[in-house]
Design an enzyme around this catalytic site. Structure first.
Site, short mmCIF file in Angstrom:
data_model
loop_
_atom_site.label_atom_id
_atom_site.label_comp_id
_atom_site.label_asym_id
_atom_site.label_seq_id
_atom_site.Cartn_x
_atom_site.Cartn_y
_atom_site.Cartn_z
N LEU A 86 -63.16 -1.07 -103.94
CA LEU A 86 -64.26 -0.63 -104.82
C LEU A 86 -65.63 -0.73 -104.09
CD1 LEU A 86 -65.63 0.10 -107.50
CD2 LEU A 86 -65.60 -2.32 -108.30
N GLU A 127 -68.52 -0.94 -101.45
CA GLU A 127 -68.90 0.02 -100.37
C GLU A 127 -70.43 -0.65 -99.70
OE1 GLU A 127 -67.49 4.10 -102.32
OE2 GLU A 127 -69.81 4.01 -101.79
N PRO A 128 -70.73 -0.02 -98.51
CA PRO A 128 -72.01 -0.56 -97.93
C PRO A 128 -73.31 -0.59 -98.95
CG PRO A 128 -70.64 0.66 -96.65
CD PRO A 128 -69.84 0.62 -97.69
N SER A 179 -72.36 -4.40 -106.13
CA SER A 179 -72.71 -4.77 -107.83
C SER A 179 -72.67 -3.62 -108.66
CB SER A 179 -73.86 -5.85 -107.93
OG SER A 179 -73.67 -6.98 -107.63
N TRP A 208 -65.74 -5.20 -97.44
CA TRP A 208 -65.32 -6.59 -98.04
C TRP A 208 -64.03 -6.58 -98.74
CZ3 TRP A 208 -68.72 -8.76 -95.30
CH2 TRP A 208 -70.11 -8.38 -95.25
N GLU A 265 -65.68 -10.24 -107.04
CA GLU A 265 -65.39 -9.85 -108.27
C GLU A 265 -66.24 -9.84 -109.22
OE1 GLU A 265 -61.18 -10.28 -109.64
OE2 GLU A 265 -60.58 -10.42 -107.67
#
Length: 394
Positions: free
Chosen positions: A125, A127-128, A132, A156, A363
Site C-alpha cells: 500500500l 508509496e514514497p 498515511s 516500506w 499499519e
C-alpha cells in the site's frame, strides 16, 4: 463480554510461548545484529500453523478465531518481533484479505500455500508520496482489456524480499479518486517486478523491508480482488483487522520487557536488598503491570468484537494506539530497571525498546489512529451502540 480462555486458547498460547522460548530466543540477538532473515524460524512457524491461523481449514489454515491469533502473536512478540511482523502480515493482511474478499478461484489458487508458509505474502500500500494518505496512489493499473498494466513503486513493504505473492493497491481511474483504486494479486516471479535493497532499520531488523518497483507488469483481470473500484475499501477494511495484530505485537513487546525487568529486579541487589524491594523500582513495576493489563483488555476486546461479527474499527484503532504507547513506555522503563545492563544487547530489553517504536508507525501511525477513532465516535454514534450490544451479551 468475558475473556475466559478456553482449553484451545490456552493450548495455542502455550505452544506459541514454547516455540518462542525454545526456537526463537537462542538466535534472536545475532539475527537482529546481522539483519539475517529468520528463514528456518519462518519455516517452522508455517509447519506449526502460525502463518494461517485464521484461514479456513478448507484452504489449509487452522480455522482459529482472532483471539487465538492474538494470543500467539503476543507470546512470539515477547521474544522476536521480526518473526511476529512476518506472521502478522501473512495472517491478518494477506490471508484474511484474500479469504474475505477474494473469488473462489483466487482462494483455491493462493491460500493453501500462503497458510502453510510455503509462500509468504506482502501487502503493498505505502508509496514514497502516499503513506498515511492512502488515497493518493501514484501506482497505476491501466485497464488493457483482458489484463491490467501495472506501473509504480511501493516502499516500506514487510516481506518484500521473500514474498511470492503481493497484494498491490493501485489507481485504475484517477478521475474517480479513491473509488478508482483496485487491489491486484501479483506474483513476484512475473516480468517487471523488481525488488529493491533491504532497509537497514532501527528495530525489527531481521524482517525484510524493501522498496518494490513494478514496470509494465501484466496482471490478469481475474487477479483483481473484489469489484472494480473496491481497492481502497479493501485496504481500509483489511488494515482494521491488521491493527489488532500489531496491537497484539505491541502488547507482547510490553509483556516481554516487563517480564525481563521483573526477573532482573529479583536477581539484582543494591543497598543490601533486591532492587524490587526499593520503592522506586517497585512503583515502576506496578505502573508497568497496570498499563499492560489495560492494554491487554483493549486488545482482547477488539479481537472479541471481530470474532462476534461486530463493528471493531474504533476498538482496533484504540487497541493499537494504547498498546503501542504502552510498549514504548514499558520498554523504556525496563531498560531503566536494568540500569547499565539494559543498554547492552545481552539482556534483550534494548532490542525490545527499539522494536517498540515501529508499532506507533506501521499499519497507521498513532496520529492516524486518533483520526480513525474521532471519526468513528461521531459516525452515527457508532461506538455507543457497540457498548450497548456488548452489555446485552454479558
Amino acid at each position: 463480554m468475558r475473556f475466559d480462555l478456553s482449553e484451545e486458547h490456552l493450548a495455542v498460547q502455550e505452544a506459541a510461548r514454547d516455540f518462542a522460548q525454545k526456537e526463537l530466543k537462542p538466535g534472536v540477538i545475532e539475527r537482529d545484529s546481522t539483519m539475517a532473515y529468520p528463514k528456518d524460524q519462518v519455516r517452522m512457524m508455517g509447519e506449526l500453523g502460525f502463518l494461517g491461523m485464521m484461514t479456513s481449514p478448507e484452504y489449509g489454515g487452522g480455522g482459529m478465531d482472532t483471539l487465538s491469533y492474538v494470543l500467539a502473536m503476543e507470546e512470539i512478540s515477547k521474544v522476536d518481533n521480526s518473526c511476529s511482523v512476518i506472521m502478522s502480515v501473512n495472517n491478518s493482511l494477506v490471508c484474511w484479505g484474500l479469504e474475505t474478499y477474494g473469488t473462489e478461484e483466487q482462494k483455491a489458487k493462493y491460500l493453501p500455500k500462503l497458510a502453510s508458509g510455503e509462500h509468504i505474502g506482502a501487502f503493498c500500500l505505502s508509496e514514497p508520496e502516499a503513506g498515511s494518505d492512502a488515497t493518493s496512489q501514484r501506482t497505476t493499473a491501466i485497464d488493457m482489456g483482458d489484463h491490467y498494466l501495472l506501473n509504480g513503486t511501493k516502499n516500506w513493504i514487510t516481506n518484500g524480499g521473500t514474498s511470492a505473492i503481493h497484494l498491490v493497491i493501485a489507481q485504475t481511474d484517477a478521475d474517480k479518486g479513491h473509488r478508482g483504486i483496485n487491489c491486484l494479486i501479483v506474483e513476484t516471479s512475473w516480468d517487471g517486478v523488481e525488488i529493491g535493497a533491504k532497509e537497514d532499520k532501527l528495530g525489527i531488523r531481521s524482517s525484510d523491508t524493501h522498496t518494490i518497483m513494478y514496470t509494465d507488469v501484466k496482471v490478469p483481470k481475474e487477479n483483481r480482488v473484489g469489484a472494480d473500484g473496491f481497492g481502497f475499501k479493501f485496504a481500509m477494511k483489511t488494515l482494521a483487522g491488521g491493527r489488532i495484530g500489531i496491537a497484539a505485537q505491541a502488547l507482547g513487546i510490553a509483556g516481554g520487557a516487563y517480564e525481563l525487568a521483573l526477573a532482573y529486579s529479583q536477581e539484582r541487589s543494591a543497598f543490601g536488598k533486591e532492587i524490587f524491594k526499593h520503592q522506586a523500582i517497585g512503583f515502576k513495576l506496578a505502573d508497568m503491570a497496570t498499563q499492560i493489563e489495560a492494554a491487554k483488555m483493549m486488545v482482547y476486546r477488539a479481537a472479541w468484537l471481530k470474532d462476534q461479527g461486530m463493528d471493531y474499527a474504533a476498538a482496533s484503532s484504540m487497541a493499537k494506539l494504547f498498546a503501542s504507547e504502552t510498549a514504548i513506555k514499558v520498554a523504556v522503563e525496563a531498560v531503566q530497571v536494568h540500569g547499565g545492563y539494559g543498554f547492552v544487547k545481552e539482556y534483550h530489553v534494548e532490542r525490545l525498546m527499539r522494536d517498540a517504536k515501529i508499532t506507533q508507525i506501521y499499519e497507521g501511525t498513532s496520529e492516524i489512529q486518533r483520526v480513525v477513532i474521532s471519526r468513528e465516535l461521531v459516525r452515527n454514534n457508532a461506538y455507543l451502540p457497540i457498548a450497548a450490544m456488548e452489555a446485552e451479551t454479558v
